[in-house]
Design an enzyme around this catalytic site. Structure first.
Site, short mmCIF file in Angstrom:
data_model
loop_
_atom_site.label_atom_id
_atom_site.label_comp_id
_atom_site.label_asym_id
_atom_site.label_seq_id
_atom_site.Cartn_x
_atom_site.Cartn_y
_atom_site.Cartn_z
CG ASN A 210 -3.96 -8.10 9.44
OD1 ASN A 210 -3.45 -9.25 9.03
ND2 ASN A 210 -3.42 -6.96 9.41
CE LYS A 289 -1.05 -9.00 31.76
NZ LYS A 289 -1.36 -9.79 32.78
N PRO A 305 1.54 5.04 9.10
CG PRO A 305 3.87 4.90 8.64
CD PRO A 305 2.48 4.97 9.74
CB ILE A 307 4.09 1.10 3.52
CG1 ILE A 307 4.13 1.09 5.03
CG2 ILE A 307 5.71 0.90 3.01
CD1 ILE A 307 4.35 -0.11 5.69
#
Ligand code: CTP
Length: 413
Positions: A210, A289, A305, A307
């Site tokens: 992101n 790849k 998960p 966190i």
């Protein structure tokens, strides 16, 4: 490591002979990693040229309150907001008098009035002028308002007299600026901050990630360190310089961030989760790849998960602060996160439309169980300091509540 890395310092220069020392000061501030913008009063330009300061600071020098071209590029309010710290060196008796009276009749005094950043003033004047009760009263008023005084030093003066009123040397001013930002409110407290994005690889060269720059988390880590805490920064891949005196643990994926954070979460007192952890990762990572195919491909994703939620669910969790990036229903979504993840605090910001991730500036709405506070648009450095103020206050309140709880609950009938 550089003690003023990424700090934005607005250096104000007023009209005294000591203005020549501001050139050296500008260099020393930049040596410590600070970004410097210079504002000069018209009188200061009689002692040293704006061109010198422009060359040394690497930025255009601002002199006029009513300069149309300058106002169009970066207006005085923008400059006031831009600064993390405002330093006036040298500050003449006249400037100190105007500052103490809240005047705004030139660019520098207007900026000092318009900024929310800490203000540091280094006086320089003839010793009689310094000792004059008028100057002493003005200085006392500035100090009562929380303005930090740097010096003056005592000794031989340019006017041939000897006494107090000399500008501190640049190599004395720089450590004083660094020290002025430091407190010991979190001495002995262990703070862990997560920052930056994570990368979830789908093959050896491609990943899901992101736009997080890590700036907010790094600024929070720096603010915590400046408050005297011992700080660990668990950082995803970013291009930022590590903050001075902060232990940085570099990670790439959400799984690595999870392991690094959980390994230390039990021994830290405050956990601030500023990382933009990827919520999903590819179920499988191709060992080689992936080759282009004629048809499209589908990726099967699984959740990473959470966190922050895991830290908050520990038996004896640290004071836990989460971030919430929202494009809509900010208050409702943030309060839901607070409750759902059982956090002590959530700092929510609006993202999209140029706000948040890639931007230098931000605004935060901070929520805790029985309160909230808005932090208006400001640089991420300043916001981080303001957020830390709130965290320290709530953390102190919580720890004192806990220490007042009886160790054994007595049952009476
Ligand atoms: N977080 C985390 N681990 C994850 C995901 C998020 O620790 N796997 C933390 C972030 O560091 C942040 C907070 O959780 O402090 C954000 O909460 P989240 O519910 O993930 O917010 P968004 O990603 O904005 O979620 P949503 O898409 O539901 O709004």
């Amino acid at each position: 490591m550089k003690s003023l890395a990424n700090q934005r310092i607005l250096l104000g220069i007023t009209g005294g002979i000591a203005a020549y020392k501001s050139a050296e000061l500008t260099r020393r501030l930049r040596d410590q990693g600070a970004e410097v913008r210079v504002v000069m009063t018209p009188a200061a330009t009689e002692f040293i040229t704006p061109l010198t300061l422009q060359a040394l600071s690497g930025n255009p020098v601002h002199t006029d309150l009513l300069d149309h071209a300058a106002e169009a590029a970066m207006g005085h309010i923008e400059l006031a907001r831009w600064a993390d710290t405002v330093v006036v060196a040298p500050a003449t008796a006249n400037f100190i008098a105007r500052l103490s009276n809240g005047m705004a009749d030139d660019l520098l005094s207007a900026l000092c009035l318009a900024t929310a950043a800490p203000l540091l003033v280094a006086p320089a004047m003839n010793q009689q002028m310094w000792q004059n009760p008028a100057t002493q009263e003005n200085v006392a008023r500035l100090q009562a308002r929380g303005i930090t005084l740097l010096g003056p030093a005592s000794g031989d003066q340019a006017c041939g007299e000897t006494g107090p009123g000399r500008l501190l040397e640049p190599d004395e001013i720089v450590p004083a600026i660094i020290a002025a930002g430091r407190t010991s409110r979190l001495a002995g407290v262990k703070v862990m901050v997560s920052a930056g994005p994570t990368r979830e690889f789908i093959d050896p060269v491609r990943y899901l990630s992101n736009r997080s720059s890590g700036r907010m988390g790094y600024a929070v880590a720096r603010a915590a360190e400046q408050s005297g805490a011992s700080v660990t920064l668990v950082s995803g891949p970013v291009t930022l310089a590590p903050p001075a005196r902060v232990r940085v643990v570099e990670v790439v994926s959400a799984a690595q961030m999870h392991d690094s954070v959980l390994a230390e979460a039990r021994s830290c007192d405050i956990f601030i989760s500023a990382a933009a952890v990827a919520d999903y990762r590819s179920r499988e990572k191709a060992p080689q790849k992936m080759k282009k195919r004629d048809a499209g491909i589908s990726l099967s994703l699984e959740k990473t998960p959470d966190i922050l939620a895991e830290v908050a669910a520990l038996a004896n969790p640290p004071f836990t602060v989460g971030f919430a990036a929202e494009t809509e229903n900010l208050a409702r979504n943030a309060k839901q996160k607070l409750a759902k993840k059982n956090l002590d605090m959530v700092a929510a910001n609006r993202v999209g439309d140029g706000l948040g991730f890639d931007s230098d500036r931000n605004a935060l709405e901070v929520y805790w169980r029985d309160g909230s506070q808005s932090l208006g648009t400001a640089s991420k450095e300043l916001l981080a300091r303001q957020l830390l103020e709130i965290i320290v206050a709530r953390y102190r309140e919580q720890t004192s509540e806990q220490s007042h709880k009886p160790a054994v609950t007595e049952v009476s009938d």
